[in-house]
Design an enzyme around this catalytic site. Structure first.
Site, short mmCIF file in Angstrom:
data_model
loop_
_atom_site.label_atom_id
_atom_site.label_comp_id
_atom_site.label_asym_id
_atom_site.label_seq_id
_atom_site.Cartn_x
_atom_site.Cartn_y
_atom_site.Cartn_z
CB SER A 23 -0.94 0.00 1.22
OG SER A 23 -0.21 -0.25 2.40
CG ASN A 110 -4.59 -4.97 12.35
OD1 ASN A 110 -3.97 -4.87 11.30
ND2 ASN A 110 -5.04 -6.11 12.81
CB THR A 155 -41.15 26.09 -10.13
OG1 THR A 155 -42.23 26.53 -10.96
CG2 THR A 155 -41.14 26.93 -8.86
CG HIS A 156 -41.95 22.77 -13.07
ND1 HIS A 156 -42.15 21.46 -12.75
CD2 HIS A 156 -42.76 23.49 -12.25
CE1 HIS A 156 -43.07 21.37 -11.79
NE2 HIS A 156 -43.45 22.58 -11.46
CB SER A 277 -13.70 26.27 -29.00
OG SER A 277 -13.63 25.49 -30.18
CE LYS A 283 -19.22 26.87 -28.13
NZ LYS A 283 -18.87 25.64 -27.84
CG ASN A 285 -16.56 26.46 -24.25
OD1 ASN A 285 -17.55 26.97 -24.78
ND2 ASN A 285 -15.65 25.78 -24.93
CD GLU A 290 -19.21 22.71 -19.75
OE1 GLU A 290 -18.23 22.11 -20.23
OE2 GLU A 290 -19.93 23.47 -20.41
CE1 TYR A 317 -6.81 -3.37 8.38
CE2 TYR A 317 -5.92 -5.57 8.07
CZ TYR A 317 -6.05 -4.26 7.66
OH TYR A 317 -5.41 -3.85 6.52
CD GLN A 322 -3.40 -2.39 1.61
OE1 GLN A 322 -2.75 -2.71 2.60
NE2 GLN A 322 -3.10 -2.83 0.40
CE LYS A 325 -4.70 2.97 4.57
NZ LYS A 325 -5.59 1.77 4.63
N1 ARG Z 1 -1.81 -1.37 4.73
C1 ARG Z 1 -2.72 -1.85 5.71
C2 ARG Z 1 -4.04 -1.09 5.57
O1 ARG Z 1 -4.04 -0.11 4.92
C3 ARG Z 1 -2.15 -1.65 7.07
C4 ARG Z 1 -2.65 -2.64 8.09
C5 ARG Z 1 -2.05 -3.94 7.85
N2 ARG Z 1 -2.46 -4.89 8.83
C6 ARG Z 1 -2.35 -6.20 8.60
N3 ARG Z 1 -2.76 -6.97 9.53
N4 ARG Z 1 -1.89 -6.64 7.47
O2 ARG Z 1 -5.05 -1.47 6.06
#
Ligand code: ARG
Length: 464
Positions: A23, A110, A155-156, A277, A283, A285, A290, A317, A322, A325
């Site tokens: 990660s 964890n 409205t509408h 454009s 143009k 824009n 958007e 956990y 993971q 993220k």
């Molecule tokens: N990279 C892991 C996560 O984002 C960290 C925790 C890892 N824990 C484990 N027991 N492998 O969740």
């Protein structure tokens, strides 16, 4: 391949497995929080006598060096480490030897990652809140200057009744104000520290969880270690608040796009916030609006993704988590970018007051008030509605507004009309007779603006 857990394995991890599992590519985003959390943890270990004073001070000093080395570009975070936790620990051990190996006493990745993500998100909640406060300032400024700028309310997407630009902007003020309140609410609920939850069942070391919680600015420790390592509710709540912010920004963008169109010309977006454009020289824009509208989808996507990831996870956990993220980081950066860009676009946008006024005049937006006039002269509302309906038909046929009809023409449809009808259905009267709280009259709006100024002047700060 640098990993923290080789002991019970007899084979090297397959390269593809290693990459799939790693990660570091994305969790390096919270290297700062990871090190801050480690400093708090080790400070507590020292206070509790689990590490000696010398060990504690040496580790803290070294962690601070790693923090500044990374921050100032002297130390690169590379993918030879599995995750940011391994990166920091390996660097600590490189620099400190055996003492460095004591950092992870009484801790698991964890509870460590649960802490890092919470610290990172907490910061994002505050940043997003500050950006919304700036956007509210811009909106309130426009409101303050436009309590007499008449425009049609829709409205509408059909012209309905006259309002003012201040009133229209005020609707968005309320939306973004609620968004801020949601963020404050989330902050209060999330601000508890999971560190010390261990892998899932706490630890046998005499950790002082209240102390680490306090060091890191939390209200206190989380109260169940299984929940501590596996709760991502706060993140779901934040992504939900972000999705709502984007929904509001997207609605606002849609209006800016319509208002900026050749047909409406209610606004002109500043050159600095529009693009041209490559083929059509004429143009200009509304790309920012958007893009904001378009990016809403990916923020919704992050929310749906995390809800789906979490729904099948047994306690405590599991590695699925993971996945909390990448999309969350993307969503957080997207929302901040969109608020800031939208704010810049809004602050520099020109409002074409004449066009707005002419549009309100032309759309029978005073028809309700013409009916009210009749009601005030004793005509039952349903009959008044019918009479004004006939008037509108007559005007459409002639291509004129109600105000353009002569008194004779009006009287031919209903003898109740007198000379004062023109005053009664002027745009100003239509707006300024609407005096109830939240209505568009100048008088009502000024009260709201004063209240919102007071609201913006009082700084929100978390409980301590
Ligand atoms: N990279 C892991 C996560 O984002 C960290 C925790 C890892 N824990 C484990 N027991 N492998 O969740």
């Amino acid at each position: 391949m640098a990993q923290l857990w080789g002991g019970r394995f007899t084979k090297e991890t397959d390269k593809l497995v290693y990459n799939f599992n790693a990660s570091i590519a994305f969790d390096q985003k919270f290297y700062r929080q990871d090190i801050e959390g480690s400093i708090a943890h080790v400070t507590m270990l020292g206070k509790q006598g689990i590490l000696t004073e010398e060990e504690t001070q040496a580790i803290i000093k070294c962690l601070k060096e790693i923090l500044s080395d990374v921050g100032e570009g002297r130390l690169a975070i590379t993918d030879e480490y599995e995750d940011i936790h391994s990166f920091v620990e390996a660097n600590l051990i490189d620099r400190l030897g055996d003492t460095g190996k004591k950092l992870h006493t009484g801790r698991s990745r964890n509870d460590q990652v649960a802490l890092d993500m919470r610290l990172y998100t907490r910061n994002e909640v505050l940043h997003t809140d500050a950006l919304l406060a700036e956007l509210l300032e811009t909106i309130l400024h426009i409101m303050d200057e436009n309590t007499e700028t008449i425009m049609p309310g829709f409205t509408h997407l059909q012209k309905a009744q006259p309002i003012t630009l201040a009133h229209h902007m005020g609707a968005y003020f309320e939306m973004f104000k609620r968004d801020r309140l949601r963020l404050h609410d989330i902050y209060e609920r999330m601000n508890y520290c999971p560190l010390g939850s261990g892998a899932l069942a706490g630890t046998t070391y005499p950790l002082d969880r209240e102390y680490t919680a306090k060091l890191l600015g939390f209200y206190g420790p989380t109260l169940n270690s299984m929940d501590g390592v596996s709760d991502r509710d706060y993140l779901i709540e934040f992504l939900s608040a972000c999705a709502t912010i984007m929904m509001h920004l997207s609605r606002f963008s849609e209006e800016v796009i319509i208002w900026n169109s050749n047909e409406y010309q209610f606004v002109e977006i500043d050159d600095a916030y529009s693009t041209g454009s490559s083929i059509m020289p004429q143009k200009k824009n509304p790309d920012i609006a958007e893009l904001v509208r378009g990016k809403t989808g990916r923020v919704y996507g992050a929310l749906m993704s995390l809800l789906t990831t979490m729904k099948g996870i047994p306690l405590a956990y599991n590695k699925d988590m993971q996945e909390d993220k990448e999309l969350s980081f993307d969503a957080m950066d997207t929302v901040k970018g969109c608020i800031a860009l939208f704010n810049g676009m809004l602050a520099t946008m020109k409002f074409n007051k004449e066009r707005m006024r002419a549009s309100a005049n032309g759309g029978f937006t005073n028809a309700t008030d013409a009916a009210d006039y009749l009601v005030n002269h004793g005509v039952p509302f349903r009959d008044a509605h019918g009479i004004v309906g006939q008037i509108v038909l007559y005007c459409i046929d002639k291509g004129i507004a109600i105000d353009d009809m002569s008194l004779e023409e009006l009287k031919a449809i209903s003898p109740v009309f007198e000379e004062d009808i023109y005053e009664a259905i002027s745009m100003e009267t239509c707006v300024n007779k609407r005096l109830t709280v939240g209505a568009p009259s100048k008088e009502a709006m000024e009260k709201v603006i004063a209240a919102e100024k007071a609201y913006l002047a009082e700084e929100w700060s978390p409980l301590s």
